[in-house]
Design a protein around this motif. Sequence first.
Motif, mmCIF file in Angstrom:
data_model
loop_
_atom_site.group_PDB
_atom_site.id
_atom_site.type_symbol
_atom_site.label_atom_id
_atom_site.label_comp_id
_atom_site.label_asym_id
_atom_site.label_seq_id
_atom_site.Cartn_x
_atom_site.Cartn_y
_atom_site.Cartn_z
ATOM 1 N N GLU A 273 0.872 -1.147 -0.166
ATOM 2 C CA GLU A 273 -0.087 -0.058 -0.164
ATOM 3 C C GLU A 273 0.722 1.498 0.024
ATOM 4 N N ARG B 259 0.066 6.061 0.204
ATOM 5 C CA ARG B 259 -0.864 5.139 0.144
ATOM 6 C C ARG B 259 -1.431 4.991 -1.312
ATOM 7 N N ILE B 260 -1.478 3.817 -1.878
ATOM 8 C CA ILE B 260 -2.067 3.665 -3.229
ATOM 9 C C ILE B 260 -3.421 3.728 -3.164
ATOM 10 N N TYR B 261 -3.983 4.547 -4.225
ATOM 11 C CA TYR B 261 -5.608 4.885 -4.194
ATOM 12 C C TYR B 261 -6.453 3.532 -4.439
ATOM 13 N N SER B 262 -7.466 3.331 -3.417
ATOM 14 C CA SER B 262 -8.370 2.471 -3.621
ATOM 15 C C SER B 262 -9.878 2.860 -3.823
ATOM 16 N N ILE C 82 5.591 4.125 -6.926
ATOM 17 C CA ILE C 82 5.200 3.828 -8.119
ATOM 18 C C ILE C 82 6.351 4.337 -8.893
ATOM 19 N N LYS D 63 -2.855 2.231 -9.690
ATOM 20 C CA LYS D 63 -1.599 2.817 -9.097
ATOM 21 C C LYS D 63 -1.551 4.198 -9.236
ATOM 22 N N HIS D 64 -2.359 4.792 -8.281
ATOM 23 C CA HIS D 64 -2.402 6.380 -7.896
ATOM 24 C C HIS D 64 -2.539 6.418 -6.568
ATOM 25 N N LYS D 65 -1.774 7.358 -5.968
ATOM 26 C CA LYS D 65 -1.672 7.621 -4.599
ATOM 27 C C LYS D 65 -3.007 8.578 -4.285
#
Length: 340
Positions: free
Chosen positions: A58, A217-220, A62, A237-239
């Motif tokens: 997480e 943290r990677i965006y969810s 990237i 794969k975006h924060k």
Amino acid sequence: MGSTVTTATTVGKTWEGGNEPLGASYGKLMMWFFIVSDALTFSGFLAAYGFSRFKFIETWPIADEVFTHFPFLHGVSAPLYYVALMTFILIFSSVTMVLAVDAGHKMQQGKVAFYMFLTIIGGLIFVGSQAWEWKNFIKGEYGAVETKGGSILQFVNTKGERMKLADFAVALPAVRVEDTKSNSVWFDDSSDLPTYSVAEVQAGFAANKDILIRTERIYSDDLKSDKSLHPGLNKAKHKSVLTREASAQMLANGALVVEGANLKRNEYGSKLFADFFFFITGFHGFHVFSGVIINIIIFINILIGTYERRKSYEMVEKVGLYWHFVDLVWVFVFTFFYLV
């Protein structure tokens, strides 16, 4: 009671040892033993990297956002382009090594020297490129703030574009003193003072309402508020980007400014990423550098006719095995660090 002796003639011919078992010379066998043992070493390192990344997935940086530089193109984002070029150069040097070995089998001294020279040039370019990449990784580009809990806070505008600390930080009339063993904790020296203090970053953030904080943290999909603010973050794969209120609360816990990466701090995310990057790419770079030195020695011997007098270019073939191994290892390092 008599004993029965079975000779080789009764069970068929068996290998009785010799200087070249399996048709390979002693030197080639030793090179293969070294390659196998070194392959196990690299496998252990990459396995440790994989387990660590899985555990901290997480907050893992990237690669597309870390390795974006290209020589002589300042300010241009070129994600992984230069790393791809480095990989191509190293693989091409493996091709020239194959041609050198083939020319050696034909006892063509001139061609062996020419292709070995190209192999050396390719290795030097790769080592120099890796040093340049290290320099950019250590220096950093945007800067970040590390909280008291160890979280990394990066800065973006309302469009989700990264912001450098220099773009908004405010210079405050305060004197900053670098911590040393003489004026701080006796067992710890801080690194060089960053360009800005936490207070200067906080002041600049407060004065610019269009700046938000992006966490490590990677965006969810469960971050509904972030998605409504930035629809472009739906991509993989975006924060995650916080609201203005949440950004102010996180920044209030800022402990220090981080610029670039080293073995203690990492503006890109998890500290383990920097540790593994320096160790594994450095270990591989040492192998390439060692290979270049060996290739230069072999090249000199080719020029003075050492292998012509021996009527054999086996040394070129043995160093070629090592060079191909180094190239193959880089394919795995490139895949693990930059592509996956």
